[in-house]
Structures are given as C-alpha cells and as structure tokens.
Write a protein that holds these residues in place. Structure first.
Motif, short mmCIF file in Angstrom:
data_model
loop_
_atom_site.label_atom_id
_atom_site.label_comp_id
_atom_site.label_asym_id
_atom_site.label_seq_id
_atom_site.Cartn_x
_atom_site.Cartn_y
_atom_site.Cartn_z
N GLY A 1 -51.62 13.24 13.23
CA GLY A 1 -52.00 12.16 12.41
C GLY A 1 -51.92 10.44 13.02
O GLY A 1 -51.27 10.78 13.90
N ALA A 2 -51.92 9.50 13.08
CA ALA A 2 -52.37 8.27 12.98
C ALA A 2 -50.85 7.57 12.83
O ALA A 2 -50.67 7.50 11.78
N TYR A 3 -50.55 6.63 13.25
CA TYR A 3 -49.04 5.78 12.91
C TYR A 3 -48.78 4.30 14.04
O TYR A 3 -48.85 4.95 14.50
N GLY B 1 -55.44 -3.16 13.06
CA GLY B 1 -56.66 -3.01 13.68
C GLY B 1 -55.36 -1.51 14.65
O GLY B 1 -56.21 -1.04 15.46
N GLY C 1 -54.45 1.07 13.71
CA GLY C 1 -55.07 2.49 13.44
C GLY C 1 -56.20 2.73 13.55
O GLY C 1 -56.17 4.18 13.90
N THR C 2 -57.26 2.14 13.53
CA THR C 2 -58.48 1.64 13.41
C THR C 2 -58.99 2.70 15.19
O THR C 2 -59.65 3.43 15.40
N VAL D 1 -56.75 17.05 9.16
CA VAL D 1 -55.74 16.91 8.99
C VAL D 1 -55.35 17.26 7.51
O VAL D 1 -56.61 17.07 6.86
N TYR D 2 -54.27 17.54 7.54
CA TYR D 2 -53.44 17.82 5.85
C TYR D 2 -52.61 15.75 5.97
O TYR D 2 -51.79 16.02 6.44
N THR D 3 -53.31 15.50 5.04
CA THR D 3 -52.32 14.02 4.69
C THR D 3 -52.23 13.76 3.60
O THR D 3 -52.55 13.83 2.64
N GLY E 1 -52.83 6.38 5.50
CA GLY E 1 -53.29 6.78 5.69
C GLY E 1 -54.92 7.66 5.49
O GLY E 1 -55.85 7.45 6.41
N ILE F 1 -56.62 5.85 3.99
CA ILE F 1 -58.03 5.87 3.40
C ILE F 1 -58.36 5.18 5.51
O ILE F 1 -60.01 5.19 5.44
N TYR G 1 -58.66 6.95 7.30
CA TYR G 1 -59.01 8.42 7.55
C TYR G 1 -60.78 8.54 7.54
O TYR G 1 -61.83 9.36 7.99
N LYS H 1 -62.42 5.45 5.97
CA LYS H 1 -63.09 5.07 7.19
C LYS H 1 -63.68 4.67 8.43
O LYS H 1 -64.16 4.42 8.98
C1 LIG Z 1 -52.24 4.44 8.31
C2 LIG Z 1 -51.78 3.41 9.55
C3 LIG Z 1 -51.77 3.85 10.61
C4 LIG Z 1 -52.85 2.59 9.65
O1 LIG Z 1 -52.94 1.83 10.76
P1 LIG Z 1 -52.87 0.18 10.29
O2 LIG Z 1 -52.92 -0.47 11.71
O3 LIG Z 1 -52.41 -0.12 9.25
O4 LIG Z 1 -54.76 0.80 10.35
P2 LIG Z 1 -55.47 -0.80 10.15
O5 LIG Z 1 -55.39 -1.73 10.46
O6 LIG Z 1 -56.86 -0.32 11.09
O7 LIG Z 1 -56.77 -0.23 8.65
C5 LIG Z 1 -57.52 0.70 8.98
C6 LIG Z 1 -58.35 0.50 7.74
O8 LIG Z 1 -57.45 1.08 6.48
C7 LIG Z 1 -57.15 0.14 5.65
N1 LIG Z 1 -56.49 0.10 5.11
C8 LIG Z 1 -54.60 -0.04 5.95
N2 LIG Z 1 -53.57 -0.20 5.15
C9 LIG Z 1 -53.82 -0.47 4.19
C10 LIG Z 1 -53.60 -0.43 2.74
N3 LIG Z 1 -52.03 -0.44 3.15
N4 LIG Z 1 -54.03 -0.47 1.91
C11 LIG Z 1 -55.26 -0.17 2.02
N5 LIG Z 1 -55.69 -0.10 3.03
C12 LIG Z 1 -55.14 -0.45 4.10
C13 LIG Z 1 -57.69 -1.47 6.47
O9 LIG Z 1 -57.96 -2.22 5.59
C14 LIG Z 1 -58.92 -1.44 7.41
O10 LIG Z 1 -60.06 -1.74 6.70
P3 LIG Z 1 -61.28 -1.89 7.06
O11 LIG Z 1 -61.33 -1.09 8.77
O12 LIG Z 1 -62.49 -2.02 6.12
O13 LIG Z 1 -60.57 -4.00 6.75
C15 LIG Z 1 -50.56 2.58 9.30
O14 LIG Z 1 -50.48 2.57 7.54
C16 LIG Z 1 -49.25 3.56 9.16
O15 LIG Z 1 -49.27 4.01 9.99
N6 LIG Z 1 -48.77 4.41 7.92
C17 LIG Z 1 -47.84 5.39 7.41
C18 LIG Z 1 -47.84 6.70 8.85
C19 LIG Z 1 -48.70 7.38 8.36
O16 LIG Z 1 -48.96 7.77 6.93
N7 LIG Z 1 -49.97 8.24 8.67
C20 LIG Z 1 -50.16 9.03 8.04
C21 LIG Z 1 -50.44 10.44 8.88
S1 LIG Z 1 -51.52 11.77 8.78
#
Ligand SMILES: CC(C)(COP(=O)(O)OP(=O)(O)OC[C@H]1O[C@@H](n2cnc3c(N)ncnc32)[C@H](O)[C@@H]1OP(=O)(O)O)[C@@H](O)C(=O)NCCC(=O)NCCS
Length: 299
Positions: A228-230, A239, A241-242, A262-264, A274, A276, A278, A280
């Motif tokens: 996973g990414a966090y 950006g 997560g991306t 990944v299992y998320t 997360g 979403i 993945y 994307k």
């Molecule tokens: C998942 C996570 C890492 C995303 O990180 P982030 O820095 O917000 O991601 P980004 O800003 O790069 O966004 C990536 C894409 O996801 C979309 N996205 C991010 N958060 C979103 C949300 N809450 N709802 C809808 N879309 C979302 C963004 O719009 C973006 O899409 P785009 O590329 O078309 O603009 C973050 O939300 C997080 O830490 N979540 C909790 C941990 C988790 O559950 N991780 C997965 C574990 S398996």
C-alpha cells in the motif's frame, strides 16, 4: 452424509486445502496469498471435510493479534450440493470458538454466494469489502511527478513508523486494532526499515509525508506484494499518493517483477481513496471480498 467426515486440519492437508479453494472459487481466489496466510492457521479450530480419502471442503480459523480476537476465512467446498457440508464446517469452527469465549470474531470470504449468505445465517453482519487489485507492470503507465520520492534507510525508521500509522488513519482504524494497536505496528516498521527492501518514502520540503511498501517476489518469482501507499492526512490530495505509485511501479520493474498485487479496503457502498488511487495508476480489480463481524462481539 455417507462417508463424509469432518476433522481438525493437519499440516499435510495444505495442498488439498489450497486445491479446495481453487475448485470452490473457480480460480477467483489467489492461492499464493491463501498459502502465505496458512502460516498463521489455528490448527485446532480449522477443519477439513474428507470423503473417500480426499478433501472436499475446509474452513480456516486465525488468531488476530489481540487476545480473544479471531478471524474465520477460507470456507470452501468443492461441490455445493448439498450445501449442508459448508454449514457443518462453519458450525464446527463456531463450536470451537464458543469454547474459547471469544471477545471478537470476524469473517472474510470472496464476495460470492452462497458463502456470503452462509456467514450471514450464522450471525455475521457485513462490515466492509476489500478488493484485490493487480498491476501488469509491463503495460501500466507511469507519469512524471514533482514530489520527491526515495528508498528509505535505517535513519528514517522512526519517522516511517509515525507516518505509516498516521497514514493508515482513519480508514484502517479497525485494522490497527486487529493488529494489536499502533505501538505494535510502529515496532514492526522500526525493525523493518533499513533491513528489508521496498520501503519508499515521499518527501515534502525534506519532511517524510508518505510511505509505500513493496515486497518483490512475495507471491512467487516476479509476483510482487504491494502493501500500500499512505500519505499523512494533512498532505492528501496533493499528488503524494500518485508519486508513491510511480516510484513503486518503477521499483517493482527494477526488481524484474511482472505483476504487483494489493488487497485494499472498500466500504460497503463506495471505494476508499486507496482503491481510487490504485485504479487511476493502472491497477485492475481482480476480485472482491466481504468482511463480516459477529453481532454482539466487541462490546
Ligand atoms: C490513498 C492515499 C495514499 C492517496 O494519496 P493522495 O496523496 O491523496 O493521492 P493523490 O493526491 O496523488 O491523488 C490520486 C488520485 O486519487 C484521487 N483521490 C485521492 N483521494 C481521493 C478521495 N478522498 N476521494 C476521491 N478521489 C480521491 C485524486 O483525485 C487523484 O486523482 P487524479 O489523479 O485524477 O487527480 C491517501 O488517501 C491515504 O493515505 N489514504 C489512507 C491510507 C490508505 O488507505 N492507503 C491504501 C492502503 S492499501
């Protein structure tokens, strides 16, 4: 049922336990992950059904990292007719659990019938879904990102522990509890970063604000496990997560991985961020699971 016996799991049952998963779920279940999970199987509370010397059904019981917390999974029968065999297997595990006076019991299953209904009928209530997402690393595209990412070293271990646990919240609060609490998880990160490969960090003005965890060859040669990414809550949707996904895919290719899985988490009626992220970044949903919890537990 003539000639059918149900008995406790023995280590030599593992190949047939896996084969039962393959047949029952028509290939939907991912056997390398089931196999890794079997290392934590509670043998006394897990059962196989045998007919004419062959395993035709099974169910697994797992202790979670808190006393009195359990998970039932891998309920599977090769032939669903009669359905009663699956019911009997589940009843065996329930009887065993009752003798342990559990505080909390959850169940997980591929989200297919009749398994979902079988769990519901024994008092389990759907709590959330999870999805298995796969990247085919030769074809998925990565974009350039302005966010700095690098592999984490021993000196980052303490920061990584904090960022990971804060980065899990709030979506994974339930899982933090199941794993014994935040301190247990932090301790694991501290001993892993700098020792194990695959810890990737994202930095904003030199501060660690996100982590990703990649385990090359975890599910077989070229088959990576992505843990996973966090991103820290205050740094989300900018950006991070991306950037972590780009770095993870690049790293996986360097380790000559063909696929990454990944299992998320997914809520019952919508995807978590997360999943979403993945999708994307080129991942595809391969399978969906349901997690259920037993009513009346965890008061
Ligand atoms: C998942 C996570 C890492 C995303 O990180 P982030 O820095 O917000 O991601 P980004 O800003 O790069 O966004 C990536 C894409 O996801 C979309 N996205 C991010 N958060 C979103 C949300 N809450 N709802 C809808 N879309 C979302 C963004 O719009 C973006 O899409 P785009 O590329 O078309 O603009 C973050 O939300 C997080 O830490 N979540 C909790 C941990 C988790 O559950 N991780 C997965 C574990 S398996």
């Amino acid at each position: 049922m003539p000639n059918t016996t149900i008995r406790a799991f023995e280590p030599s049952d593992e190949p047939e336990f896996l084969e039962t998963q393959r047949v029952a779920f028509r290939g939907l279940e991912y056997l390398p992950r089931v196999k890794v999970g079997l290392l934590a199987l509670d043998h006394e509370g897990s059962f196989v059904a045998e007919r004419d010397g062959s395993v035709i059904g099974c169910v697994g019981l797992f202790k979670l990292e808190r006393p009195g917390w359990f998970e039932v999974r891998n309920l599977a029968v090769k032939d669903l007719h009669p359905e009663k065999l699956a019911v009997d297997l589940l009843a065996k595990t329930s009887d065993y659990l009752d003798s342990k006076r559990p505080e909390f019991v959850k169940a997980s299953t591929p989200a297919v019938q009749p398994y979902v209904d079988l769990y519901k009928r024994t008092g389990f209530v759907p709590a959330r879904r999870s999805v298995r997402i796969r990247w085919d690393l030769s074809t998925c595209k990565i974009s350039e990102s302005k966010v700095e990412t690098r592999n984490l070293l021993k000196e980052h271990a303490n920061d990584a522990a904090e960022v990971w646990v804060e980065g899990l919240r709030p979506h994974w609060d339930y899982w933090i509890e199941e794993q014994g609490g935040p301190d247990e998880l932090k301790a694991w990160v501290k001993q892993s970063v700098g020792k194990d490969t695959g810890w990737i960090g994202a930095f904003f003005e030199n501060k660690l604000v996100g982590v990703a965890i990649l385990r090359a060859d975890s599910y077989g040669k070229g088959e990576a496990r992505f843990n996973g990414a966090y991103a820290l809550p205050d740094y989300r949707q900018q950006g991070i997560g991306t950037a972590l996904m780009n770095a993870s895919i690049r790293e996986a290719r360097q380790f000559l991985q063909d696929r990454m899985r990944v299992y998320t988490l997914a809520y019952l009626d919508h995807l978590a961020p997360g999943a979403i992220l993945y999708l994307k970044s080129g991942g595809l949903i391969e399978a969906e699971y349901l997690q259920l919890e037993k009513k009346g537990n965890k008061s």
